[in-house]
Design an enzyme around this catalytic site. Sequence first.
Site, mmCIF file in Angstrom:
data_model
loop_
_atom_site.group_PDB
_atom_site.id
_atom_site.type_symbol
_atom_site.label_atom_id
_atom_site.label_comp_id
_atom_site.label_asym_id
_atom_site.label_seq_id
_atom_site.Cartn_x
_atom_site.Cartn_y
_atom_site.Cartn_z
ATOM 1 N N LYS A 1 83.960 -25.251 -64.072
ATOM 2 C CA LYS A 1 84.400 -25.885 -62.843
ATOM 3 C C LYS A 1 84.634 -27.374 -63.050
ATOM 4 O O LYS A 1 85.360 -27.992 -62.303
ATOM 5 C CB LYS A 1 83.337 -25.689 -61.742
ATOM 6 C CG LYS A 1 83.331 -24.284 -61.159
ATOM 7 C CD LYS A 1 82.323 -24.161 -60.017
ATOM 8 C CE LYS A 1 80.916 -24.009 -60.511
ATOM 9 N NZ LYS A 1 79.930 -23.719 -59.455
ATOM 10 N N LYS B 1 83.828 -23.418 -73.101
ATOM 11 C CA LYS B 1 83.599 -22.537 -71.957
ATOM 12 C C LYS B 1 84.488 -22.952 -70.784
ATOM 13 O O LYS B 1 84.640 -24.143 -70.520
ATOM 14 C CB LYS B 1 82.132 -22.664 -71.547
ATOM 15 C CG LYS B 1 81.502 -21.378 -71.062
ATOM 16 C CD LYS B 1 80.017 -21.544 -70.857
ATOM 17 C CE LYS B 1 79.714 -21.913 -69.422
ATOM 18 N NZ LYS B 1 78.313 -21.724 -69.032
ATOM 19 N N LYS C 1 72.230 -34.011 -70.832
ATOM 20 C CA LYS C 1 72.840 -34.847 -69.789
ATOM 21 C C LYS C 1 72.357 -36.287 -69.874
ATOM 22 O O LYS C 1 73.140 -37.216 -69.743
ATOM 23 C CB LYS C 1 72.549 -34.271 -68.396
ATOM 24 C CG LYS C 1 73.377 -33.029 -68.135
ATOM 25 C CD LYS C 1 73.457 -32.688 -66.664
ATOM 26 C CE LYS C 1 74.443 -31.521 -66.489
ATOM 27 N NZ LYS C 1 74.326 -30.855 -65.206
HETATM 28 P P1 AMP Z 1 78.270 -22.964 -63.228
HETATM 29 O O1 AMP Z 1 79.460 -22.995 -62.351
HETATM 30 O O2 AMP Z 1 78.568 -23.487 -64.586
HETATM 31 O O3 AMP Z 1 77.059 -23.544 -62.592
HETATM 32 O O4 AMP Z 1 77.933 -21.439 -63.480
HETATM 33 C C1 AMP Z 1 77.426 -20.582 -62.502
HETATM 34 C C2 AMP Z 1 77.316 -19.192 -63.082
HETATM 35 O O5 AMP Z 1 78.569 -18.714 -63.579
HETATM 36 C C3 AMP Z 1 76.342 -19.053 -64.256
HETATM 37 O O6 AMP Z 1 75.640 -17.833 -64.138
HETATM 38 C C4 AMP Z 1 77.210 -19.045 -65.461
HETATM 39 O O7 AMP Z 1 76.688 -18.360 -66.526
HETATM 40 C C5 AMP Z 1 78.467 -18.359 -64.952
HETATM 41 N N1 AMP Z 1 79.601 -18.954 -65.678
HETATM 42 C C6 AMP Z 1 80.082 -20.192 -65.537
HETATM 43 N N2 AMP Z 1 81.124 -20.416 -66.369
HETATM 44 C C7 AMP Z 1 81.280 -19.278 -67.078
HETATM 45 C C8 AMP Z 1 82.166 -18.880 -68.111
HETATM 46 N N3 AMP Z 1 83.099 -19.692 -68.589
HETATM 47 N N4 AMP Z 1 82.047 -17.634 -68.609
HETATM 48 C C9 AMP Z 1 81.102 -16.792 -68.124
HETATM 49 N N5 AMP Z 1 80.238 -17.110 -67.166
HETATM 50 C C10 AMP Z 1 80.315 -18.346 -66.633
#
Ligand code: AMP
Length: 334
Positions: free
Chosen positions: A200, A197, A114
Amino acid sequence: MTRPRLYSGMQPSADSLQIGNYIGALMQWRELQQSYDAYFSVVDLHALTQPNDPAELREKTRRTAAQYIAAGIEPSKSTLYVQSHVPQHAELAWVLSTITGFGEAGRMTQFKDKSARYGTDATNVGLFTYPVLMAADILLYQTDVVPVGDDQKQHVELTRDLAERFNNRYGATFAVPRPVIQKDTARIFDLQNPTAKMSKSAESDAGVLWMLDDPSVSAKKIMRAVTDSDGSVRFDREAKPGVSNLLVIYAALTGRQIPAIEDEYAGRGYGDFKKGLAEVVVGEFGPVRDRALALLDDRAELDRVLAANAAKASEVAGATLNDVYDRIGLLRRV
Ligand code: AMP
Ligand code: TRP
C-alpha cells in the site's frame, strides 16, 4: 460446540487495499470465518504511529472496513469492527507494557528496521510499543489463532510470551495464541519491481493493483507489467520473477494450479497471457469494487454495522479486561 477463536487486523493505511492484501489476507479470512469464531479489526490506533491527516484517516478507516465486507467478510458471521471503538485495546496495552521488557520490545525487527530507516528522533514511542498494542488486540479475545504475514510472526511470538508471563504471575487469564503464517505462494510482488512485495505504501502506483482501481486501469497495469525477454509463460521465481508473480496471481484468483496455466499459455507469448490475467483480475475485482462503493454510498448504514459489531467485541474485551484489573490489584470503582 464453540468454535475456536481467530483474530486478525489490518491498518487503514490507504484509500484502497491492494491485491496482495486480498490474496494474502482477505481470501484466507473469508475462508477461515466459516470454521472459526473470527474477529477482524481495522486497527486505526496502530495507524497513528504514522503521520495522518485526520479527515483522511477517518475516510481510510471506513474504506478499509467496506473493503473487508466487499471481499466477503460477513459482519453477521464474523465480528468486524474498528479498533478504537473498543477502548479496552488501549487499556490492556498499558497493562501489558508494564510486563514487557525494554530490551524485549527493542528486539522487534519491524521496529529496528523502521527506527534505523528514519532515525530515533523521527521515531515515535508508539512505534516502539506497537507490538504491545497488537498483543492486547489478540489477548482481549481469548484468541486461539492469528493468521498473519511472515513479517508479523515475531509480534505474535511476543504476544505468546506476554500471555504466558501474565498467566504465570497472576493465574490463567489469557488463551495463548498460535500464529498461522500465510503461505509463500500467497505473496504478491510489485508489477513493476517484481522482487519487492506489493505494498500500500509503494512509491510508484504503476506496480500496484488496487482493489478499487477502475477495471480499465487494472488491465492497463497488467499489460505493462515487467516480464523478461525469454518469452515463455513459465514459473521460475529466480530467473523470471515478473512472469512468476503474474502466474501466482492468476492461480490464486482462479483456484487453478500453476502448471495448468503454463500449459494453457504454452507457445502463446506474454501478450495473450496478460490479456487472460487482466480478464481474471477484472472479473474478480469488478464486483468487489462495486460492492465496496455501494457500501460507501450509505455511510450511515456502514457506521451502524460497525457500531453493532464493536458493541459485540466490547462485551468480550470488557470481560477480559475486568479479569485482568482484578488480578493485578486495581481497586475497582463501585
Ligand atoms: P499491510 O497492508 O502491509 O499492513 O498488510 C496487511 C495484510 O495483508 C498482512 O496480513 C499482509 O501479510 C498481507 N499482505 C500485504 N501485502 C501483501 C503482499 N504483497 N502479498 C501478500 N500478502 C500481503
Ligand atoms: N500489525 C499488523 C500488520 O501490520 C496489524 C495488526 C494489528 C494485527 N493488530 C493485530 C494483526 C492483531 C493480527 C492480529 O499487519
